[in-house]
Write an enzyme that holds these catalytic residues in place. Sequence first.
Site, short mmCIF file in Angstrom:
data_model
loop_
_atom_site.label_atom_id
_atom_site.label_comp_id
_atom_site.label_asym_id
_atom_site.label_seq_id
_atom_site.Cartn_x
_atom_site.Cartn_y
_atom_site.Cartn_z
N ASP A 116 73.29 43.02 26.16
CA ASP A 116 73.26 44.45 25.87
C ASP A 116 71.79 44.86 25.80
O ASP A 116 71.01 44.25 25.08
CB ASP A 116 73.94 44.67 24.50
CG ASP A 116 74.49 46.06 24.33
OD1 ASP A 116 73.84 47.00 24.81
OD2 ASP A 116 75.55 46.20 23.69
N ASP A 154 72.72 50.37 27.14
CA ASP A 154 73.04 51.25 26.03
C ASP A 154 72.59 52.69 26.33
O ASP A 154 71.48 52.89 26.83
CB ASP A 154 72.29 50.72 24.80
CG ASP A 154 72.68 51.41 23.53
OD1 ASP A 154 73.87 51.37 23.17
OD2 ASP A 154 71.80 52.01 22.87
N GLU A 159 76.44 52.91 29.73
CA GLU A 159 77.19 53.71 28.77
C GLU A 159 76.89 55.18 29.03
O GLU A 159 75.75 55.61 28.93
CB GLU A 159 76.77 53.33 27.34
CG GLU A 159 77.65 53.93 26.29
CD GLU A 159 77.09 53.82 24.87
OE1 GLU A 159 77.86 54.00 23.93
OE2 GLU A 159 75.88 53.57 24.71
N HIS A 212 82.90 48.54 19.81
CA HIS A 212 82.33 48.51 18.45
C HIS A 212 81.97 49.89 17.92
O HIS A 212 81.54 50.00 16.79
CB HIS A 212 81.08 47.62 18.48
CG HIS A 212 79.99 48.22 19.31
ND1 HIS A 212 80.09 48.35 20.67
CD2 HIS A 212 78.80 48.76 18.97
CE1 HIS A 212 78.99 48.95 21.13
NE2 HIS A 212 78.19 49.20 20.12
N ASP A 213 82.08 50.91 18.76
CA ASP A 213 81.74 52.27 18.33
C ASP A 213 82.99 53.13 18.12
O ASP A 213 82.87 54.33 17.87
CB ASP A 213 80.88 52.99 19.39
CG ASP A 213 79.50 52.39 19.50
OD1 ASP A 213 78.98 51.89 18.48
OD2 ASP A 213 78.94 52.42 20.61
C1 GLC Z 1 75.27 53.04 21.63
C2 GLC Z 1 75.76 51.83 20.91
C3 GLC Z 1 75.86 52.15 19.45
C4 GLC Z 1 74.49 52.50 18.95
C5 GLC Z 1 73.85 53.60 19.79
C6 GLC Z 1 72.39 53.70 19.55
O1 GLC Z 1 76.14 54.11 21.57
O2 GLC Z 1 76.96 51.38 21.46
O3 GLC Z 1 76.43 51.12 18.70
O4 GLC Z 1 74.56 52.93 17.62
O5 GLC Z 1 74.01 53.39 21.16
O6 GLC Z 1 71.71 52.62 20.14
#
Ligand code: GLC
Length: 552
Positions: free
Chosen positions: A97, A199, A254, A328-329
């Site tokens: 990641d 990310d 993402e 995880h989010d």
């Molecule tokens: C992404 C991650 C998340 C994190 C955010 C800031 O959305 O998946 O867990 O808090 O980015 O890096």
Amino acid sequence: MNNWWKKATVYQVYPRSFKDTNNDGIGDIRGIIEKLDYLEKLGIDLLWITPMYVSPQKDNGYDISDYYQIDPLYGTMADFEELVQEAEKRKIAIMMDMVLNHTSTEHQWFKEARKSRNNPYRDFYFWQDPKPDGTPPNNWKSRFGGTAWKYDEATGQSYLHSFDESQADLNWENEAVRKECGKILAFWAKKGIKGVRLDVVNLLSKTPGLPDDPIVGPTGDGRTHNVDGPKIHQYLHELNQQVFGPMQLVTVGEMSSSTPEECVLYSQEEREELSMIFSFYHMKADYQDNAKWTNEPFSLAKLKQSQSLLQQKMHEGNGWNALFYSNHDQPRALSRFGDDRIYRQESAKMLAITLFGQQGTTYIYQGEEIGMTNAYFSTIEEYRDPESLNAYRELLASGVSDREALIILQLKSRDNARTPMQWDDSKYQGFSAVEPWLVVNNNQISAEKELKDPNSIFYTYQRLIAYRKMFPVFTEGDYRLLDEEHSELFCYERTCNQEKLLVISNFTRKNVAYQLPSDYKTAEILESNYGRKQVEAAFQLKPYESLMIYQK
Ligand code: GLC
Ligand code: CA
């Protein structure tokens, strides 16, 4: 090009909560190594591991202070190298990641940058003067609540943070930043990883000058100027030429709130940007007017619409999806879209079937394969996630009662999905011998039980992973939503040459009558969460019943 990853399934590990081997209450790399046989048995191809680099852990590792080292919390570089090798022996590739939109404010670059206005690292970040009245430089919001700017006394300017104030946004306009990020990626690629998850990567390019967002309302948070910005495709293409292409990395970006049209552009093979994207529109099926922190029932109509729209657009445009219901989010999909009490097994399998029949690369988030549910914490003290804690404060400040705020967190908090993995029935569910960093869900669910039961959710996933490699219709077939207006069923069809796939899912506790389309009369049932063996002209679908039907 060898697109092996189109038939692949990725398993996401949140290392902090996967398996603790040195009994400090936090999962670690040796824990992942210990569970590789389990993952091999499930049949996954890639292992996406959320950040394990050195970090103050303000956002559980998404705040990186050294990109080139493993955080001692998780182990050593030697452990990591062993993990890569041990995984490879089991035909599992590692996907790291990468957080390139921001660094921790503890990162050396930021420590330099904040020293003076003419420090060589100053321009690695976004610094601006507050407005004359002392308010922040623009109206952008942090994704974790409040303004996206933090005033820094030392130099009398504010820096941009799209997330927590300990996560300062990197300035990608600066070529030196882009070079450094390329170097980081190449370093890890040389360690033998085969993939990267990028990310919040659609935020890298911001409108120059960082103007105010003209929108008023929940989406007027800056995204007009920081999502899919003017140079984003150029930056990703550059990274592709420098690293992804030459190092043959599978990449997934993402893309929260990117339009389907943009998602196509990011992932069209000939554009040489990313292999695939995560879109989040379907995660808003229980949002109220785009607002997350609300007690809004889930809408099947929204889920169907958003997933179907993306399926169609991506197919037509030759883009590629990353298919997921959990990560995880997000709260646990089973608790969100299914019934995690009476029909836990049925609805977990139903969601698996509904997702795995679609076009894209499939993702499983740890615990999803054993039907783990939301944590449903009853006190605020149990929460650890900064986003949830901020949301709680903001809800109270806006007049929502404490009780209601806690209910909303039970439905929406990211910590719901971050509780330790439940391996067995022992005190801390086999995750650790000591009290874990986040409360364990003591609800009788465990991997051990799942493995013993031939009818378990685990084996449903195992078969679904295998079908995707066996039948081209999964990867190549087009997508058509059926019974669009049906308020209880999610039905769709995939077609590829002579092959057809039909998925029928009942998203309710009711029995629902269903007429099989006439061209499936001689079809075979690939997967059924009620053990059905044969198709019939008319079905009485049971609560949360789901069928995957194959015709050639
Ligand atoms: C992404 C991650 C998340 C994190 C955010 C800031 O959305 O998946 O867990 O808090 O980015 O890096
Ligand atoms: Ca540990």
